[in-house]
Design a protein around this motif. Sequence first.
Motif, PDB file in Angstrom:
ATOM      1  N   ASN A 129      11.712   3.662  68.156  1.00  0.00           N
ATOM      2  CA  ASN A 129      11.742   4.812  67.248  1.00  0.00           C
ATOM      3  C   ASN A 129      13.148   4.876  66.604  1.00  0.00           C
ATOM      4  O   ASN A 129      14.005   4.557  66.976  1.00  0.00           O
ATOM      5  CB  ASN A 129      11.230   6.023  67.822  1.00  0.00           C
ATOM      6  CG  ASN A 129      12.253   6.407  69.080  1.00  0.00           C
ATOM      7  OD1 ASN A 129      12.776   5.823  69.606  1.00  0.00           O
ATOM      8  ND2 ASN A 129      12.363   7.964  69.176  1.00  0.00           N
ATOM      9  N   LYS A 130      13.043   5.476  65.340  1.00  0.00           N
ATOM     10  CA  LYS A 130      14.279   5.240  64.328  1.00  0.00           C
ATOM     11  C   LYS A 130      14.960   6.771  64.389  1.00  0.00           C
ATOM     12  O   LYS A 130      16.190   6.699  63.704  1.00  0.00           O
ATOM     13  CB  LYS A 130      13.684   4.739  63.082  1.00  0.00           C
ATOM     14  CG  LYS A 130      13.278   3.399  63.036  1.00  0.00           C
ATOM     15  CD  LYS A 130      12.982   3.258  61.682  1.00  0.00           C
ATOM     16  CE  LYS A 130      12.504   1.695  61.529  1.00  0.00           C
ATOM     17  NZ  LYS A 130      11.018   1.414  61.782  1.00  0.00           N
ATOM     18  N   GLY A 131      14.472   7.681  65.258  1.00  0.00           N
ATOM     19  CA  GLY A 131      15.332   8.960  65.209  1.00  0.00           C
ATOM     20  C   GLY A 131      14.384  10.090  65.840  1.00  0.00           C
ATOM     21  O   GLY A 131      13.353  10.055  66.226  1.00  0.00           O
ATOM     22  N   ILE A 132      15.276  11.128  65.909  1.00  0.00           N
ATOM     23  CA  ILE A 132      14.576  12.465  66.382  1.00  0.00           C
ATOM     24  C   ILE A 132      15.026  13.548  65.519  1.00  0.00           C
ATOM     25  O   ILE A 132      15.885  13.494  64.770  1.00  0.00           O
ATOM     26  CB  ILE A 132      15.068  12.647  67.946  1.00  0.00           C
ATOM     27  CG1 ILE A 132      16.610  12.384  68.076  1.00  0.00           C
ATOM     28  CG2 ILE A 132      14.357  11.634  68.861  1.00  0.00           C
ATOM     29  CD1 ILE A 132      17.271  12.685  69.542  1.00  0.00           C
ATOM     30  N   ALA A 133      14.607  14.893  65.821  1.00  0.00           N
ATOM     31  CA  ALA A 133      14.997  16.106  65.125  1.00  0.00           C
ATOM     32  C   ALA A 133      15.354  16.989  66.090  1.00  0.00           C
ATOM     33  O   ALA A 133      14.990  17.257  67.202  1.00  0.00           O
ATOM     34  CB  ALA A 133      13.972  16.406  64.148  1.00  0.00           C
ATOM     35  N   TYR A 134      15.838  18.221  65.433  1.00  0.00           N
ATOM     36  CA  TYR A 134      16.256  19.262  66.144  1.00  0.00           C
ATOM     37  C   TYR A 134      15.849  20.541  65.373  1.00  0.00           C
ATOM     38  O   TYR A 134      15.924  20.722  64.318  1.00  0.00           O
ATOM     39  CB  TYR A 134      17.841  19.689  66.318  1.00  0.00           C
ATOM     40  CG  TYR A 134      18.120  20.822  67.282  1.00  0.00           C
ATOM     41  CD1 TYR A 134      18.257  20.778  68.840  1.00  0.00           C
ATOM     42  CD2 TYR A 134      18.526  21.851  66.622  1.00  0.00           C
ATOM     43  CE1 TYR A 134      18.699  21.960  69.666  1.00  0.00           C
ATOM     44  CE2 TYR A 134      18.901  23.025  67.472  1.00  0.00           C
ATOM     45  CZ  TYR A 134      18.928  23.109  68.828  1.00  0.00           C
ATOM     46  OH  TYR A 134      19.348  24.085  69.529  1.00  0.00           O
TER      47      TYR A 134
END
Length: 706
Positions: A129-134
Amino acid sequence: MNERRVRVRALAWFCAPLLAASLALTGCRTGETSGADWPNFGGDGSEQHYSPLKEISLKNVSELKLAWHFDLEPGFSVSPPVVADGKLFITTGHSYIRAFEADTGRLLWEYDAKTREIAQSPLHMSWGNKGIAYWNGRVIVATTDGRVIGLDANNGKPVWEQRQFGLDELRNSNGAPRVFDGKVIIGHGGADISPARGYVTAYDAMTGKQLWRFYTVPGDPSKPATSKAEQIMRPTWKGDWYGKGGGGTAWNAFSYDPELDLIYIGVGNGFPYNQQLRSPGGGDNLFLASIVAVHADTGEYAWHYQVCPAEQWDCTAVMDMTLADLKIGGKTRKVLIQAPKNGFLYVLDRQTGELLSAEPFAKVTWAQRIDLKTGRPVENPGIRYEKTKGMFELWPGPQGAHSWLPQAFSPRSGLVYIPVMEMGALIGPAPPGATGIFGASGATVIADADLPGSRRSFLKAIDPATQKQAWSVELPGDWPGGVLATGGDLVFQGQIDGQFVARDARSGKVVWSFKTDAPVVAPPISYRANGKQYVTVLTGSGSQGGGILATGNAAWRTDYRLPRRVLTFSLDGKDQLPPFEAPALTPPEDPTFRPEAQQMKAGAMAYATSACLVCHGMNAIGGGAAPDLRFSPLIVDQAAFREVVKNGALKPAGMPPSPQLSDEQVESIRYYLRGRAKQAPAEIEAVAGGAVVKGADAGGQPVPGM
């Protein structure tokens, strides 16, 4: 304007003087941050990849030093971190999440989504996966096997989990989720190998409740259309298409304008690639290769713009969409800026979707220009490959002139900084009798063709208001890293040669660099912790540039064993990296093996059509997404190789099983790899203490459907 929105905006006015740095975290409605935090893939909803922080500037960037680092395991490490509330969060591999103190690097917690245990398809384990968020105490994770998970940011424990598609579906989800106004926005992939119907889903960030779903291609035409989007799409798909054609997966890019209350969706390619198979009666095939604006609260259609009508070259619009306010023709316009695969830089009015300008930023042969009156491309003759008699040259190829590694925009300089690939391809109809997943696409593609002027990359600074290039620098290799612009008039970018550099935002001149011991392609970020500005980036090669496009990077050491790390810099940093010497590239001993040309050719085709090249590289030249199999001891052990490839013995390490392969196919692939191992010493000459290699083979074989 509804009552809730009035209350929230009134609260934002009240909060602003005291809580400007935390609006995005408290629930106050905004698309922007102060620069203290970095809660989304692109920073905020504008996806500018811009930090207004200017403590680190042109005047003092020469003093930038390593503040802390953290060693990571081998695997996928090309995503940007997110930062909030004094914590820095990263994702690596198959959704392995870590939280650190943002200023010291102290590890706080770890979470493993266990994708390698849950996944049931190689598609679920491709890349990572290429990223996460908050958002407001939640870290949002989307796994490649189709789950969306909300973690407690304080301890890493799951609070909620949703499944957006089943394990038996030919879909995956490796793009970064975004959170806009408390809504998790996520799409999926899969349109390269199946006619899956694309969609984008919104979930409540706090509870995981599904709020809406927007479909990007039409559904069953025998049933009544129930939305405006469906009414617009249906007439553009013609003939006996339903169940045979589809696609439109939105696996990467989303942006958000809180004032207009619009979310922008970047939509991908169709399947099959050959439009005569996908939509036999022709048509534009909306919303393939389009930018679609939807209302944030409901997911209802607002407008669209299609960059490649009737697309058939993997011409996607899933690249980042930058929102900015530009003065054009003496008038300030709210615009959306995108540099998609097709090589044109588009500037649209983001309120209406009106095309304002479109000019090439790379070599383009598929179209002469974009007609500003109609908004449509003026295509060159002969680029509709089903009408040709064989292969033809196409620029950009399906890999695109710009991939998912993001551009950046600086409101200070007014320039957009695009990581550009100059790569052509050979493309044509599938050969008679082509079978399997790739044959079903109706196309044959040499995506990494050995063409004059190809396999090059650049960082280009362009004024989107005028479409004039301010500067351009050529970069090593053909897979340029993601970009960060800052209020200190700096542009940060990693390079495939193991350098992390800062450039003067107005001239492109290198003003600082750091040797990382490994390629850097991940987008950097910048944030403030305890009153101090930091810059963080992850090292390591991966994704398409570490797999199928690795031949263009073969002159640099990019392999799987180079150190993957979190590197964080500040003006008063005192950390140092330990000494590192890259291990030797030594093929396994196989003294009696003598490769034969016809069997090598058959093995090369089996290797390609079985999709081994997606992770292990074209011509088995590994680029860091997975081990370089020319140097693997497994290829000389028939039983062990079969256990790994067919039965999944290394699935816990991230290598998916391929039970659909026959024993003959597995052995053919192994034969090819043994032959490539024999060729490797003559191709590669190690120099500079093993840090750089040169002279690798750059040939390519036709790959049906790739």
